[in-house]
Design an enzyme around this catalytic site. Structure first.
Site, short mmCIF file in Angstrom:
data_model
loop_
_atom_site.label_atom_id
_atom_site.label_comp_id
_atom_site.label_asym_id
_atom_site.label_seq_id
_atom_site.Cartn_x
_atom_site.Cartn_y
_atom_site.Cartn_z
N LYS A 1 22.61 10.92 10.77
CA LYS A 1 21.27 10.28 10.72
C LYS A 1 21.34 8.80 11.09
O LYS A 1 20.53 8.32 11.87
CB LYS A 1 20.64 10.45 9.33
CG LYS A 1 20.49 11.92 8.89
CD LYS A 1 19.73 12.04 7.58
CE LYS A 1 20.48 11.49 6.37
NZ LYS A 1 21.63 12.31 5.94
N ARG B 1 27.71 15.89 -3.44
CA ARG B 1 26.58 15.43 -2.62
C ARG B 1 25.99 16.60 -1.82
O ARG B 1 24.78 16.69 -1.65
CB ARG B 1 27.02 14.31 -1.68
CG ARG B 1 27.17 12.97 -2.43
CD ARG B 1 28.11 12.03 -1.73
NE ARG B 1 27.65 11.57 -0.44
CZ ARG B 1 28.45 11.02 0.48
NH1 ARG B 1 29.74 10.89 0.24
NH2 ARG B 1 27.96 10.62 1.62
N ARG C 1 35.12 9.49 7.85
CA ARG C 1 34.37 8.25 7.72
C ARG C 1 34.93 7.41 6.56
O ARG C 1 34.99 6.19 6.64
CB ARG C 1 32.89 8.58 7.48
CG ARG C 1 31.99 7.36 7.43
CD ARG C 1 30.51 7.73 7.48
NE ARG C 1 29.97 8.10 6.19
CZ ARG C 1 28.71 8.50 5.97
NH1 ARG C 1 27.87 8.61 6.98
NH2 ARG C 1 28.29 8.81 4.77
N ARG D 1 33.34 3.09 1.98
CA ARG D 1 32.42 3.71 1.01
C ARG D 1 33.20 4.60 0.06
O ARG D 1 33.79 5.60 0.47
CB ARG D 1 31.36 4.54 1.75
CG ARG D 1 30.24 3.70 2.33
CD ARG D 1 29.22 4.55 3.05
NE ARG D 1 28.64 5.61 2.21
CZ ARG D 1 27.59 6.33 2.59
NH1 ARG D 1 27.01 6.11 3.76
NH2 ARG D 1 27.12 7.27 1.80
N ARG E 1 14.26 12.51 -0.50
CA ARG E 1 15.37 13.40 -0.84
C ARG E 1 14.99 14.35 -1.96
O ARG E 1 15.82 15.16 -2.37
CB ARG E 1 16.56 12.56 -1.31
CG ARG E 1 17.72 12.46 -0.34
CD ARG E 1 18.75 11.54 -0.97
NE ARG E 1 20.07 11.68 -0.42
CZ ARG E 1 20.58 10.90 0.53
NH1 ARG E 1 19.87 9.95 1.08
NH2 ARG E 1 21.82 11.08 0.94
#
Ligand code: ADP
Length: 190
Positions: free
Chosen positions: A14, A146, A128, A134, A89
């Site tokens: 996204k 998640r 990532r 992160r 969400r």
């Protein structure tokens, strides 16, 4: 105005696609994840609260998230439209967004989902995590949480807009340009 919800599981691309959409269509990109990370970086009370949820892979409570989103939209009224990334969400967040836009005599133009299978997501997020800094991308059990939260709490958002004939799903597997073409094809019909 084009008010686009860029939808899809964590790691579905996204943020990457939003950056390209900003360039092509001149919309304002609002990522609730980025807004939270900014608050966390500045150690604000909002950031400290959000961090306790984000580190576990849980959702930040709706009232906190909705308030933050509303502030961002209200601070930027004179735009050609918004790309909502990571919001809504939950169903209450969807209702809050509809209400906020209705106050501006506006509406959601379309929700576009980037569809990516679970195993690809886990692979992408762990990759990532090697460079993003992160914490929520480093731990496989946080990532799996998640994905579960996405299935339980977030997929109803797709159904909510689908019931209004505003939802489209596109294949989120392929090259960045290839996926962008698929997105642009949808947006050019708006
Ligand atoms: P990703 O796209 O990888 O899921 P985001 O950057 O969108 O990551 O979000 C990171 C985290 O921030 C989420 O896992 C969640 O804890 C929190 N968050 C972001 N947006 C929302 C939202 N709309 N409602 C509740 N929590 C959110």
């Amino acid at each position: 105005m084009i008010n686009l919800i860029l939808f899809g599981p964590p790691g579905s691309g996204k943020g990457t696609q939003a950056a390209k959409l900003v360039e092509k269509y001149g919309l304002l990109h609002i990522s609730t994840g980025d807004l939270f990370r900014y608050e966390i970086g500045n150690k604000t009370p909002l950031g400290l609260e959000a961090k306790s949820y984000i580190d576990k892979g849980a959702l930040v409570p709706d009232e906190v998230t909705i308030g933050m989103l509303r502030n961002k939209v209200e601070a930027n009224p004179d735009v050609q439209g918004y790309i909502f990334d990571g919001f809504p969400r939950t169903t209450p967040q969807s209702e809050a967004l509809d209400k906020l836009l209705a106050e501006k005599e506006d509406t959601v133009s379309r929700l576009v989902m980037l569809s990516v299978p679970d195993e690809e997501i886990v692979k992408r997020l762990l990759l990532r995590g090697e460079t993003s800094g992160r914490a929520d991308d480093k731990n496989e059990s946080v990532i799996r949480n998640r994905i579960q939260v996405y299935k339980d709490n977030t997929t109803p958002v797709y159904d909510y807009y689908d019931a209004k004939s505003k939802a489209t799903s596109i294949d989120g597997i392929g090259g960045i340009e290839e996926i962008f073409e698929r997105l642009a094809t949808v947006i050019d019909t708006l």
